[in-house]
Design a protein around this motif. Structure first.
Motif, PDB file in Angstrom:
ATOM      1  N   VAL A   1      32.382  25.053  30.375  1.00 24.25           N
ATOM      2  CA  VAL A   1      32.586  25.538  31.737  1.00 24.25           C
ATOM      3  C   VAL A   1      34.016  25.267  32.190  1.00 24.25           C
ATOM      4  O   VAL A   1      34.660  26.121  32.821  1.00 24.25           O
TER       5      VAL A   1
ATOM      6  N   SER B   1      36.400  27.737  30.133  1.00 22.47           N
ATOM      7  CA  SER B   1      36.266  29.130  30.573  1.00 22.47           C
ATOM      8  C   SER B   1      36.780  29.328  31.990  1.00 22.47           C
ATOM      9  O   SER B   1      37.426  30.333  32.299  1.00 22.47           O
ATOM     10  N   SER B   2      36.535  28.364  32.865  1.00 30.52           N
ATOM     11  CA  SER B   2      37.016  28.489  34.246  1.00 30.52           C
ATOM     12  C   SER B   2      38.528  28.376  34.331  1.00 30.52           C
ATOM     13  O   SER B   2      39.159  28.998  35.194  1.00 30.52           O
TER      14      SER B   2
ATOM     15  N   LYS C   1      40.308  31.834  33.811  1.00 29.32           N
ATOM     16  CA  LYS C   1      39.938  32.938  34.691  1.00 29.32           C
ATOM     17  C   LYS C   1      40.891  33.018  35.872  1.00 29.32           C
ATOM     18  O   LYS C   1      41.457  32.006  36.298  1.00 29.32           O
TER      19      LYS C   1
ATOM     20  N   VAL D   1      36.717  32.824  39.474  1.00 28.11           N
ATOM     21  CA  VAL D   1      36.135  31.484  39.535  1.00 28.11           C
ATOM     22  C   VAL D   1      35.425  31.273  40.863  1.00 28.11           C
ATOM     23  O   VAL D   1      34.374  30.620  40.929  1.00 28.11           O
TER      24      VAL D   1
ATOM     25  N   PHE E   1      29.401  32.761  38.851  1.00 24.55           N
ATOM     26  CA  PHE E   1      29.846  32.283  37.541  1.00 24.55           C
ATOM     27  C   PHE E   1      29.402  33.229  36.437  1.00 24.55           C
ATOM     28  O   PHE E   1      28.250  33.691  36.409  1.00 24.55           O
TER      29      PHE E   1
ATOM     30  N   TRP F   1      40.271  26.377  41.926  1.00 23.07           N
ATOM     31  CA  TRP F   1      39.368  25.826  40.927  1.00 23.07           C
ATOM     32  C   TRP F   1      39.861  26.060  39.510  1.00 23.07           C
ATOM     33  O   TRP F   1      39.669  25.202  38.630  1.00 23.07           O
ATOM     34  N   ASN F   2      40.469  27.199  39.244  1.00 23.05           N
ATOM     35  CA  ASN F   2      40.952  27.452  37.889  1.00 23.05           C
ATOM     36  C   ASN F   2      42.074  26.484  37.522  1.00 23.05           C
ATOM     37  O   ASN F   2      42.148  25.994  36.391  1.00 23.05           O
TER      38      ASN F   2
END
Length: 279
Positions: free
Chosen positions: A28, A31-32, A35, A40, A44, A244-245
């Motif tokens: 997670v 992958s995040s 993005k 994000v 999801f 968040w990314n």
């Protein structure tokens, strides 16, 4: 006697589920971190539709991550060096010599592990502020003050670990070194320390990891110029949004030194922990 097939299959299923449980958060995060922010922030997706490495470049511009990285290296490295150096001398003295108050010293060192770290937050804060007001030595908000703070956590455990490990080193090595003309310090550095490298490495890894990922004391005892990585990651959260990314990308970058060091020293770490636990 061979194990039953049911046991073998049960073990495989359990280990597979455990592996998925451990690796899922890592997937997670990775992958995040690849993005765009809008992907994000939305629902999801297990398989990202669009990948980008831009967050790994933006993390250095959104917050001064390089400065935080340097601060963490200086603080964690200095705390580790001081902790290991002091612990080697203290543990060697306790392991090889008898002196008045030896039992009280060892019990006191062990008893410090009973108290939660937050219990020392306010006393240390007041001590640093009063020392600064009385002497002009700026411990509060400095790297030196944070290093001293981390020593209060890592040093007692380091001493106790090395006492057990030095006790497992045969005393015949000390006697052989003395026969060859070595004094106490010569026997320590030429014979005991080389034989205790796994235990010393285990203590060093513990001290470094404790200082590298600590948040509570670093958030109180530092300022804008001495802030460490664990606290600096909060800079990716603003009043309007959370990147968040970039948080995920920065978390991965921050974890790399610890993971790399753990993998390189894993053999010494396991040997040191097991040997120091059995006398």
């Amino acid at each position: 006697m061979a194990a039953p097939r049911s046991f073998l299959w049960s073990r495989r299923v359990f280990l597979t589920l455990l592996t998925v449980f451990v690796l899922l958060p890592v997937y997670v995060m990775i992958s995040s971190s690849l993005k765009p922010l809008e992907d994000v922030s939305g629902e999801f997706e297990w398989i990202p539709s669009g990948l980008t490495v831009r967050p790994y470049f933006d993390i250095w511009e959104t917050v001064p991550l390089a400065d935080y990285f340097v601060n963490s290296l200086i603080v964690a490295g200095s705390a580790t060096l001081c902790s290991v150096t002091i612990a080697v001398f203290a543990a060697y003295a306790v392991s090889r010599y008898s002196f008045r108050g030896k039992r009280v010293f060892t019990v006191t060192v062990l008893s410090t592990q009973m108290f939660p770290g937050i219990l020392f937050l306010l006393p240390l804060f007041l001590i640093y502020v009063n020392i600064g007001n009385a002497t002009g030595i700026a411990l509060f908000g400095s790297r030196g003050g944070l290093i001293l703070t981390y020593l209060t956590f890592s040093l007692p455990f380091s001493i106790w670990m090395l006492i057990g490990y030095f006790d497992s080193v045969p005393r015949d090595l000390d006697e052989a070194a003395k026969v060859d003309g070595c004094g106490p310090l010569g026997a320590l550095f030429r014979v005991i320390v080389p034989a205790a490298i796994p235990g010393i490495v285990a203590v060093a890894v513990y001290a470094f990891m404790t200082a590298w990922g600590e948040v509570l004391f670093a958030s109180v005892m530092t300022n804008e110029t001495t802030r460490t990585l664990a606290v600096g990651l909060q800079g990716y959260a603003t009043q309007n949004d959370v990147y968040w990314n970039q948080v995920m990308a920065a978390s991965l970058v921050v974890s790399l030194p610890v993971v790399a060091g753990f993998l390189l020293l894993q053999r010494y770490l396991v040997t040191g922990l097991t040997a120091g636990a059995v006398k």
